[in-house]
Design a protein around this motif. Structure first.
Motif, PDB file in Angstrom:
ATOM      1  N   TYR A   6      44.817  40.114  43.401  1.00  0.00           N
ATOM      2  CA  TYR A   6      44.756  39.288  42.197  1.00  0.00           C
ATOM      3  C   TYR A   6      46.102  39.357  41.478  1.00  0.00           C
ATOM      4  O   TYR A   6      46.835  40.351  41.587  1.00  0.00           O
ATOM      5  CB  TYR A   6      43.698  39.810  41.212  1.00  0.00           C
ATOM      6  N   ASP A  13      48.296  37.472  37.722  1.00  0.00           N
ATOM      7  CA  ASP A  13      48.434  36.492  36.639  1.00  0.00           C
ATOM      8  C   ASP A  13      47.092  36.106  36.032  1.00  0.00           C
ATOM      9  O   ASP A  13      46.824  34.937  35.771  1.00  0.00           O
ATOM     10  CB  ASP A  13      49.166  35.250  37.158  1.00  0.00           C
ATOM     11  N   GLY A  14      46.243  37.101  35.790  1.00  0.00           N
ATOM     12  CA  GLY A  14      44.944  36.833  35.176  1.00  0.00           C
ATOM     13  C   GLY A  14      45.050  36.821  33.667  1.00  0.00           C
ATOM     14  O   GLY A  14      45.583  37.764  33.069  1.00  0.00           O
ATOM     15  N   ARG A  15      44.547  35.769  33.034  1.00  0.00           N
ATOM     16  CA  ARG A  15      44.648  35.609  31.589  1.00  0.00           C
ATOM     17  C   ARG A  15      43.284  35.238  31.017  1.00  0.00           C
ATOM     18  O   ARG A  15      42.720  34.200  31.393  1.00  0.00           O
ATOM     19  CB  ARG A  15      45.667  34.514  31.246  1.00  0.00           C
ATOM     20  N   ARG A  74      44.511  29.346  42.446  1.00  0.00           N
ATOM     21  CA  ARG A  74      44.398  29.632  41.020  1.00  0.00           C
ATOM     22  C   ARG A  74      43.077  29.054  40.548  1.00  0.00           C
ATOM     23  O   ARG A  74      42.834  27.851  40.706  1.00  0.00           O
ATOM     24  CB  ARG A  74      45.535  29.025  40.206  1.00  0.00           C
ATOM     25  N   TYR A 124      43.182  32.872  36.746  1.00  0.00           N
ATOM     26  CA  TYR A 124      43.751  33.942  37.570  1.00  0.00           C
ATOM     27  C   TYR A 124      44.074  33.406  38.958  1.00  0.00           C
ATOM     28  O   TYR A 124      43.561  32.370  39.393  1.00  0.00           O
ATOM     29  CB  TYR A 124      42.780  35.127  37.683  1.00  0.00           C
ATOM     30  N   ARG A 139      44.132  34.509  43.043  1.00  0.00           N
ATOM     31  CA  ARG A 139      43.746  35.488  44.058  1.00  0.00           C
ATOM     32  C   ARG A 139      44.123  34.943  45.419  1.00  0.00           C
ATOM     33  O   ARG A 139      44.328  33.741  45.595  1.00  0.00           O
ATOM     34  CB  ARG A 139      42.263  35.837  44.001  1.00  0.00           C
ATOM     35  N   TYR A 197      46.070  46.037  34.271  1.00  0.00           N
ATOM     36  CA  TYR A 197      45.546  45.100  33.284  1.00  0.00           C
ATOM     37  C   TYR A 197      46.050  45.453  31.888  1.00  0.00           C
ATOM     38  O   TYR A 197      46.619  46.531  31.672  1.00  0.00           O
ATOM     39  CB  TYR A 197      44.017  45.060  33.318  1.00  0.00           C
TER      40      TYR A 197
END
Length: 353
Positions: A91, A93-95, A129, A143, A145, A345
């Motif tokens: 994973y 760039d998870g926002r 995305r 995000y 993956r 995170y």
């Protein structure tokens, strides 16, 4: 000739860069989902548990757990992206966007942003995305993956490789702070810890101490709760012929356990705002016991906020291995054999006024 009315899921040849996938089955999240999440993982973070505390800090009510939101958004993608996956590789760039509350309806849309065939030519890596939004079209989670999926036809033409450039971390300036949030009345006694943003330093390691044994019924209930139909998680009839001979525990289940365990040491890390990277290092099965430890990677004040700070945290989960020795890498540089999750995170923590 009649059209097939069923699908066996997508394989590598079915994906192309730029492809948009609108995933089926929008899901209305209820208080029952929140109760089941607590029953499955025992998470004790106070803002998600207490309507009183949530309202005291400016929220309309207690929001849903951030990883509950992730699991719902993720589950929508499985039939189209990873039903046939060999492995979920990572994973980035998870926002997290606007908070999610009981009664909100979530849906997910994904875009294929990269493809790369493996050297053996029998499978490929697909980068997507995925964006989850609520009934008002507001983004609740975005995000990236990447998954390893098999090829249907080994002789199929090989697409030109496209590997997306991804950030090492979500910048602090890009963090979404919930509208109206004001932690001046945050109650550390109710939250269970006196340790605030100033009390953590980069390089600090925290053993979360407690262990959590996964029951077969737990991970099966969770997989169905998130509407995740990946065969490796729920179909023992086919899993017994696979590499491990049994069903794998869904990776989001391990993330949720690690987050719940992290309460012991990070109780005031009440809001996850980003996940910068992560991978499932090794498989987990029913009857494994999960432990966790965390390292503070960085800390940053937030623009125009004297009441909140951000902590960047790396949490490691290990199975059947207590974490007082902080298992990480073996002497040869490979992951410690007990490590199953490595997650980076960012969280919000109240500052001391």
């Amino acid at each position: 000739m009649p059209r097939e009315k069923t699908t066996a899921g997508n394989v590598f040849e079915d994906f192309r860069v730029g492809q948009t996938i609108v995933h089926a089955t929008p899901r209305t999240i209820t208080e029952g989902d929140a109760a089941l999440h607590t029953a499955l993982f025992g998470s004790r973070f106070a803002v998600q548990s207490s309507e009183v505390l949530a309202r005291a800090i400016g929220l309309p009510r207690a929001p849903l757990d951030d990883w509950l939101v992730f699991n719902v958004v993720f589950g929508k993608t499985v039939p189209d992206v990873s039903l046939n996956a060999i492995a979920n590789l990572g994973y980035a760039d998870g926002r997290f966007g606007v908070p999610v509350y009981p009664g909100d309806t979530l849906r997910t849309v994904s875009e294929v942003i990269g493809v790369r065939e493996t050297a053996k030519g029998d499978a490929g890596v697909v980068y997507v995305r995925s964006v989850g939004s609520n009934q008002r079209g507001e983004e609740v989670l975005s995000y990236v993956r990447w998954v390893l999926v098999p090829k249907r036809d080994l002789a199929a033409p090989t697409p030109a490789p496209v590997v997306p450039a991804l950030p090492d971390a979500v910048p602090a300036n890009d963090i979404a702070v919930p509208a109206g949030l004001d932690v001046a009345r945050y109650d550390t006694a109710a939250a269970g810890s006196v340790f605030l943003w100033e009390d953590y330093e980069p390089g600090e390691k925290i053993d979360h101490i407690d262990g959590f044994t996964i029951e077969e019924a737990d991970h099966m209930l969770a997989t169905r709760l998130w509407q995740n139909p990946a065969r490796v998680h729920f179909n023992q009839h086919t899993a017994k012929a696979g590499r491990f001979g049994r069903r794998l525990v869904y990776g989001g289940h391990i993330i949720s356990i690690a987050r719940a365990l992290s309460f012991n040491g990070l109780a005031n890390a009440f809001k996850i705002v980003a996940f910068n990277g992560g991978r499932h290092v090794a498989p987990t099965f029913a009857n494994d016991t999960i432990y966790a430890w965390s390292e503070i990677l960085d800390k940053a004040p937030l623009p125009l906020r004297a009441d909140l700070g951000a902590l960047r945290i790396r949490t490691i989960a290990a199975k059947d291995h207590a974490c007082s020795d902080f298992p990480d890498q073996a002497p040869d540089g490979r992951p410690h054999p007990a490590v199953v999750l490595d997650l980076d995170y960012t969280v919000l923590v109240p500052r001391r006024n």
